[in-house]
Design an enzyme around this catalytic site. Structure first.
Site, PDB file in Angstrom:
ATOM      1  N   GLU A  85       0.822  -1.215   0.000  1.00 26.98           N
ATOM      2  CA  GLU A  85       0.000   0.000   0.000  1.00 26.98           C
ATOM      3  C   GLU A  85       0.855   1.264   0.000  1.00 26.98           C
ATOM      4  O   GLU A  85       0.733   2.123   0.868  1.00 26.98           O
ATOM      5  CB  GLU A  85      -0.975  -0.014   1.191  1.00 26.98           C
ATOM      6  CG  GLU A  85      -1.913  -1.210   1.138  1.00 26.98           C
ATOM      7  CD  GLU A  85      -2.985  -1.230   2.212  1.00 26.98           C
ATOM      8  OE1 GLU A  85      -2.747  -0.684   3.298  1.00 26.98           O
ATOM      9  OE2 GLU A  85      -4.055  -1.803   1.964  1.00 26.98           O
ATOM     10  N   ASP A 105      -8.162  -8.974   4.122  1.00 24.24           N
ATOM     11  CA  ASP A 105      -7.862  -7.868   5.018  1.00 24.24           C
ATOM     12  C   ASP A 105      -8.928  -7.735   6.101  1.00 24.24           C
ATOM     13  O   ASP A 105      -9.728  -6.808   6.065  1.00 24.24           O
ATOM     14  CB  ASP A 105      -7.781  -6.578   4.176  1.00 24.24           C
ATOM     15  CG  ASP A 105      -7.293  -5.404   4.980  1.00 24.24           C
ATOM     16  OD1 ASP A 105      -6.847  -5.604   6.116  1.00 24.24           O
ATOM     17  OD2 ASP A 105      -7.375  -4.274   4.462  1.00 24.24           O
ATOM     18  N   GLU A 117     -12.249  -2.328  12.353  1.00 22.55           N
ATOM     19  CA  GLU A 117     -12.298  -1.602  11.077  1.00 22.55           C
ATOM     20  C   GLU A 117     -13.485  -2.026  10.213  1.00 22.55           C
ATOM     21  O   GLU A 117     -14.236  -1.188   9.737  1.00 22.55           O
ATOM     22  CB  GLU A 117     -10.979  -1.817  10.328  1.00 22.55           C
ATOM     23  CG  GLU A 117     -10.959  -1.146   8.968  1.00 22.55           C
ATOM     24  CD  GLU A 117      -9.616  -1.276   8.256  1.00 22.55           C
ATOM     25  OE1 GLU A 117      -8.701  -1.904   8.830  1.00 22.55           O
ATOM     26  OE2 GLU A 117      -9.502  -0.766   7.137  1.00 22.55           O
TER      27      GLU A 117
HETATM   28  O1  GCW Z   1      -6.878  -2.801   6.208  1.00 28.63           O
HETATM   29  C1  GCW Z   1      -5.872  -1.976   5.846  1.00 28.63           C
HETATM   30  C2  GCW Z   1      -6.206  -0.714   6.551  1.00 28.63           C
HETATM   31  C3  GCW Z   1      -5.041   0.211   6.600  1.00 28.63           C
HETATM   32  C4  GCW Z   1      -3.869  -0.525   7.222  1.00 28.63           C
HETATM   33  C5  GCW Z   1      -3.568  -1.750   6.378  1.00 28.63           C
HETATM   34  C6  GCW Z   1      -2.436  -2.592   6.939  1.00 28.63           C
HETATM   35  C7  GCW Z   1      -2.021   0.278   8.524  1.00 28.63           C
HETATM   36  O2  GCW Z   1      -7.312  -0.133   5.901  1.00 28.63           O
HETATM   37  O3  GCW Z   1      -5.430   1.322   7.347  1.00 28.63           O
HETATM   38  O4  GCW Z   1      -2.737   0.293   7.317  1.00 28.63           O
HETATM   39  O5  GCW Z   1      -4.696  -2.564   6.336  1.00 28.63           O
HETATM   40  O6  GCW Z   1      -2.743  -3.590   7.592  1.00 28.63           O
HETATM   41  O7  GCW Z   1      -1.299  -2.303   6.706  1.00 28.63           O
END
Ligand code: GCW
Length: 685
Positions: A299, A378, A406
């Site tokens: 990311e 995720d 989340e």
């Molecule tokens: O799920 C995603 C989240 C991000 C997070 C990422 C990760 C820290 O939306 O906010 O960043 O995972 O786990 O690296």
């Protein structure tokens, strides 16, 4: 605890339970002022006379914690007497008291009660500390009396909390207020609050904490410089006597981001030297730092791919710098293409972690641990367990869970996560005879990392009942054989005392996860959320995006074929598991749309169609939230008013959310498919 009002009021008198109305101090979490009424007088006499014979920071602290817990929790003060409680290490106590306590695994303990003595014996000082906390909990939960003998040791060696806290004081995916550690790009904390936090964590067995976001942006990269290290050292000093070691998230590109080397190429000697020198500086301030957490090539975070290097080369370079200091690299496996093209059906994000890391198995140094999210995506409300577990055989690794909610209601919706974690523990990788995640935790999966759900809110977690998720995370990492039900009972009793409230709360917690899943994204469909915030329904929010999270609903079918004729993801599992997932008639229905593309008229096990099941799940989910809210309202007058009102307001909000989810998702499918609800409940055509 702390500088908090309700606490002071509470602890100055012990008459806290009146009728069945217990005065709760939200701040105190599972350390309420319980009173002595549950403790037999014979035990009280032993607890009044605690002796710690050994020296050392953790051992000394163990004594302080035990005496403090006895005084504040039960009103028991210290005085000399013929009966006693003795605390020490197994080795020492065996000699000093002529006992024959058997050795335990590291960090384990024995609690032994006779007619005139309680022994808390740790395998090491940290074990003694955990034994002291266990005794305090058991004094409240029951189970301590002359003749009791308990031996426990943690399943995994790594029991980690990950903070996604930013230096500006915000918390990524935080739903409980700002950071405990930072403000305005400075380290800024209330030492008492940190001590209280460390107590909560240590009491459930946490032994490591990463204090900054894995996304190491802006000022955070400077945390490893001498501008910040003196303050990091102060934080470390508060956590240290609790047996909690700090981890720092680092930015892989630090050598050039800090302007000292022109590259971050892990094979460049200048880069290697830079990390070695940097580590020396860091360890001068924090000699027991547990190591670095690294989110690389993930990311938009930099990583070894930028230099054509592998993740093993990247991780091993850092491992070499940490090795002389006893530090470890916690290398995250959340690596996938986040700029993919939805038009290309050949890319499957779910395959990414396995594809990246399985070929590197055996290529990582001994002080590298891979941190793998429990599922291939995720933290969705339902995912299969990542196929890397059970399969990786030559690489140290841990499992990452998300305590912060989340995708599971953001601490507005009640969603008790140990329910799904128990399910994860039950998952059988089917590689060897003993191959469930529960059995692998310890021997093969060396521990858990959980993304923190706490912040500066007075009750730590926003939703008071979300404290159960923090408690449950610790308990499960310590003992994966604990059921979600048992953890809920423990937590409810410790928090609410023996009362209607405790019983109602246990029931609500246990219902909450399947209820949430029902009105949210049932059958493994995943990601029907608003992009960015990840809150609220948006059926096509990620459908044409670059993040690679699609369900491909059209007017006839929905879901992704992940079998051999589709993306091939199922083939990452053991033959037995792959066989199960490949076959829609055997695939667990809660994951059926994760693994299969099905027509809406596909018959599910209850003989209703897929689309009817989707409708039902959302309608029933909403109704269940209404029932949960009503159950809670039944506690009016039976529960501390502050807690009653704050939880009620969240349940009201949850009901509103569930209604939105129900109507947006169901209307979406009705419009898309033209298939009405067999029970005639759809009205927003
Ligand atoms: O799920 C995603 C989240 C991000 C997070 C990422 C990760 C820290 O939306 O906010 O960043 O995972 O786990 O690296």
């Amino acid at each position: 605890m702390g500088s908090v009002n309700c606490h002071t009021a509470l602890h100055n008198n012990m008459a806290l339970v009146y009728g069945d109305l217990m005065k709760i101090c939200e701040y105190d979490c599972w350390f309420q002022a319980w009173g002595t009424q549950h403790i037999p007088a014979s035990l009280v006499a032993m607890l009044e006379n605690v002796t710690i014979e050994e020296q050392g920071e953790i051992m000394g602290w163990t004594g302080a914690e035990l005496r403090r817990g006895l005084r504040r929790g039960f009103g028991i003060s210290q005085k000399a007497g013929p009966k006693e409680t003795r605390v020490g290490t197994i080795g020492h106590l065996n000699t000093a008291l002529n006992l024959a306590l058997p050795p335990q695994k590291p960090e384990g303990f024995v609690i032994q009660v006779t007619d005139d003595r309680i022994i808390i014996a740790g395998q090491d000082p940290q074990g003694a500390l955990y034994g002291a906390y266990r005794l305090l909990a058991l004094l409240r939960l029951g189970g301590i009396s002359p003749g009791t003998r308990i031996a426990e040791a943690p399943a995994g060696s790594h029991r980690i909390i990950n903070h996604w806290d930013n230096l500006d004081g915000t918390v990524e995916r935080g739903y409980a207020g700002n950071s405990l550690f930072y403000k305005d790009n400075r380290i800024d904390f209330d030492p008492q609050r940190i001590e209280d936090y460390a107590r909560l964590l240590a009491s459930v067995g946490i032994n490591r904490i990463s204090i900054n976001n894995a996304n190491v942006r802006k000022a955070a990269k400077k945390l490893i410089t001498e501008t910040y290290l003196p303050d990091v050292a102060k934080l470390a000093a508060i956590f240290r006597p609790f047996g909690i070691r700090l981890l720092l998230s680092i930015n892989f590109a630090s050598p050039y981001l800090l302007g000292e080397v022109s590259t971050a190429d892990p094979l460049d000697p200048a880069v290697q030297d830079w990390w070695k020198a940097r580590s020396e500086v860091i360890y001068r301030y924090i000699p027991d730092l547990a190591g670095f957490v690294v989110k690389a090539d993930s990311e938009f975070e930099p990583g070894p791919f930028q230099y054509g290097r592998t993740h093993a080369q990247g991780a091993n370079m850092l491992a070499a710098a940490l090795k002389p200091h006893g530090g470890e690299v916690i290398w995250r496996c959340f690596v996938y293409n986040c700029t993919q093209d939805w038009r290309d059906p050949s890319i499957d994000r779910a395959k990414a972690a396995y594809d990246h890391f399985m070929p590197l198995d055996g290529g990582f140094d001994q002080n590298v641990l891979l941190q793998i999210k429990f599922g291939p995506y995720d933290f969705q409300v339902r995912e299969p367990v990542s196929p890397l577990f059970g399969r990786l055989s030559k690489t140290r690794h841990i499992m990452e869970l998300q305590i912060t909610q989340e995708y599971t209601g953001q601490q507005i919706d009640l969603c008790y996560l140990p329910w799904i974690w128990e399910d994860i523990m039950n998952f059988d990788t089917a590689y060897r005879p003993a191959s469930t995640i529960r059995e692998l935790l310890g021997p093969s999966i060396e521990g858990l990392a959980g993304v923190s759900n706490v912040g500066l809110d007075q009750n730590w977690t926003g939703h008071t009942l979300a404290q159960a998720n923090l408690y449950g995370y610790g308990r499960l990492g310590w003992d994966p054989n604990l059921s979600a039900q048992k953890i809920a009972e423990e937590w409810s009793l410790l928090t609410f005392g023996e009362s209607d409230a405790a019983q109602t709360v246990t029931k609500l917690l246990m219902k909450s996860y399947p209820v949430y899943e029902g009105y949210n994204a049932p059958f493994g469909v995943c990601f029907m959320v608003n992009p960015g915030s990840h809150y609220g329904p948006n059926p096509e929010g990620y459908e044409f995006s670059k993040w690679g999270t699609y369900h491909r609903a059209d007017r006839q079918s929905i879901g992704v074929d992940r079998g051999p004729t589709g993306t091939g993801y199922t083939e990452h599992y053991s033959p037995q598991k792959a066989g199960l997932f490949r076959d829609p008639s055997r695939c667990p229905e809660e994951l059926i749309l994760f693994f299969h593309r099905l027509r809406y008229d596909y018959r599910m096990k209850n003989n209703e169609t897929l689309i009817q099941n989707i409708y039902n799940a959302h309608f029933e989910g909403y109704e269940a939230v209404e029932a949960m809210r009503n159950d809670w309202m039944g506690l009016k007058g039976k529960l501390d008013e502050t807690v009653y009102t704050s939880v009620l307001s969240r349940l009201e909000q949850q009901l509103e959310n569930a209604r939105e989810w129900r109507d947006v998702i169901n209307t979406y499918f009705w419009r898309k498919t033209g298939i009405p609800d067999a029970k005639g409940r759809l009205v927003y055509g």
